[in-house]
Scaffold this active site. Structure first.
Site, PDB file in Angstrom:
ATOM      1  N   ASP A 133     -41.042 104.221  85.829  1.00  0.00           N
ATOM      2  CA  ASP A 133     -41.695 103.170  86.599  1.00  0.00           C
ATOM      3  C   ASP A 133     -42.664 102.408  85.705  1.00  0.00           C
ATOM      4  O   ASP A 133     -43.228 102.971  84.744  1.00  0.00           O
ATOM      5  CB  ASP A 133     -42.489 103.766  87.770  1.00  0.00           C
ATOM      6  CG  ASP A 133     -41.594 104.345  88.846  1.00  0.00           C
ATOM      7  OD1 ASP A 133     -40.382 104.053  88.833  1.00  0.00           O
ATOM      8  OD2 ASP A 133     -42.122 105.080  89.701  1.00  0.00           O
ATOM      9  N   ARG A 134     -42.880 101.163  86.034  1.00  0.00           N
ATOM     10  CA  ARG A 134     -43.790 100.328  85.245  1.00  0.00           C
ATOM     11  C   ARG A 134     -45.163 100.979  85.083  1.00  0.00           C
ATOM     12  O   ARG A 134     -45.762 100.933  84.006  1.00  0.00           O
ATOM     13  CB  ARG A 134     -43.937  98.960  85.928  1.00  0.00           C
ATOM     14  CG  ARG A 134     -44.860  97.993  85.203  1.00  0.00           C
ATOM     15  CD  ARG A 134     -44.904  96.664  85.929  1.00  0.00           C
ATOM     16  NE  ARG A 134     -45.755  95.715  85.228  1.00  0.00           N
ATOM     17  CZ  ARG A 134     -45.957  94.461  85.621  1.00  0.00           C
ATOM     18  NH1 ARG A 134     -45.332  94.005  86.702  1.00  0.00           N
ATOM     19  NH2 ARG A 134     -46.744  93.654  84.936  1.00  0.00           N
TER      20      ARG A 134
END
EC number: 5.4.99.-
Length: 309
Positions: A133-134
């Site tokens: 995930d970012r």
């Protein structure tokens, strides 16, 4: 219409990832829409976004018009050298900082993979083995050869890569070890954002959680093992049993509702870190254990928590 034939150096990729590279600057959301609305076909048939391309497949792109408001601006890719945890002729494992996307799309001009390719221009092949995930920091694996990529994907499917994360969660964790086995499904918010929820009709997902230590009743540090690789799996599983990750703006709680003394210490990041990887090298068969220390903002918060809890 544009027809593209899949050759030996292209097969095995997911259709959406292939299109993101072919259609430079096109938002990921538009790529998905193209596939859903039959503007992209494989062998003249509609296929799923997750379809993996086979040798000699013919990918047909019937239309590629993007509304002006959706086109990415300032898309010049800036090369970046990320901290390297492991590297050889086949694999590159980097430390991804929190807040950096792994690839461009959905309003982001470029991500880790585009920046790494720009930095390692001498490598004709560089692909993500998996994603983070970012907002998650930590170990991210890239393959330097197509054969290595396919071998690593096989290891992922057969659960032969031990991936462990460290997370700081709200609340006092009680069990030394706990398994979470709740199926997950994706859904779209009214604003068009993709989210994940616990759903008995969804895909099976399995997470194991080991307690590292408690910080009073306010929060706990845990180690997380993944036995499946669903989108947002750790975040949703932990939140679903009442222990959301500190700093999670999608599945967590408002920090203003948290312990006031502690909330003032928390920086604006998700306190989830991909900490270690254990697997046998797909080419040399050497057993590898790669570890990434906690980032400074994460470890500094733990030091401060130790002083007040």
């Amino acid at each position: 219409m544009k027809n593209l034939t899949i050759t030996e150096d292209l097969y095995g990729q997911r259709l959406d990832n292939f299109l993101l590279k072919i259609c430079k600057g096109v938002p990921k959301s538009h790529i998905y829409k193209m596939i859903r609305t039959r503007y992209v076909k494989v062998n003249n048939k509609k296929v799923d976004i997750n379809y993996r391309l086979q040798l000699s497949d013919i990918v047909s792109i019937f239309q590629l018009s993007v509304p002006a408001s959706s086109r990415l601006q300032n898309s010049k890719i800036l090369p970046r050298k990320f901290s390297v945890a492991y590297e050889d002729d086949y694999l590159l494992v980097i430390n991804k900082p929190s807040g950096v996307a792994v690839h461009g799309g959905s309003g982001i001009s470029f991500g880790v993979i585009e920046q790494v390719r720009e930095y390692y221009k001498e490598n004709s092949f560089l692909e993500l083995v998996h994603r983070l995930d970012r907002d998650t920091s930590g170990l991210l694996i890239l393959a330097k050869k197509r054969s290595t990529l396919l071998a690593m994907h096989s290891k992922l499917r057969d659960r032969l890569i031990d991936k462990r994360y460290v997370a700081l969660v709200h609340g006092r964790w009680l069990n030394q070890r706990q398994h979470i086995k709740s199926s997950l499904s994706k859904w779209i918010t009214k604003t068009g954002e993709r989210r994940v929820k616990v759903d008995p009709n969804g895909q099976e997902a399995h997470t194991a959680v080991n307690l590292i230590r408690n910080y009073g009743d306010s929060c706990s540090l845990v180690e997380v093992e993944l036995y499946s690789g669903r989108t947002h799996q750790i975040r949703v599983h932990l939140s679903s049993i009442g222990f959301p990750i500190v700093g999670d703006t999608k599945y967590g709680i408002d920090l203003s509702l948290f312990n006031e003394k502690i909330s003032k210490l928390v920086s604006k990041r998700l306190f989830l870190h991909a900490h270690s990887l254990i697997f046998s090298h797909p080419n040399t068969e050497k057993n590898l254990k790669i570890v990434s220390d906690l980032p400074n903002d994460f470890s500094n918060l733990l030091i401060k928590l130790d002083g007040i809890c």
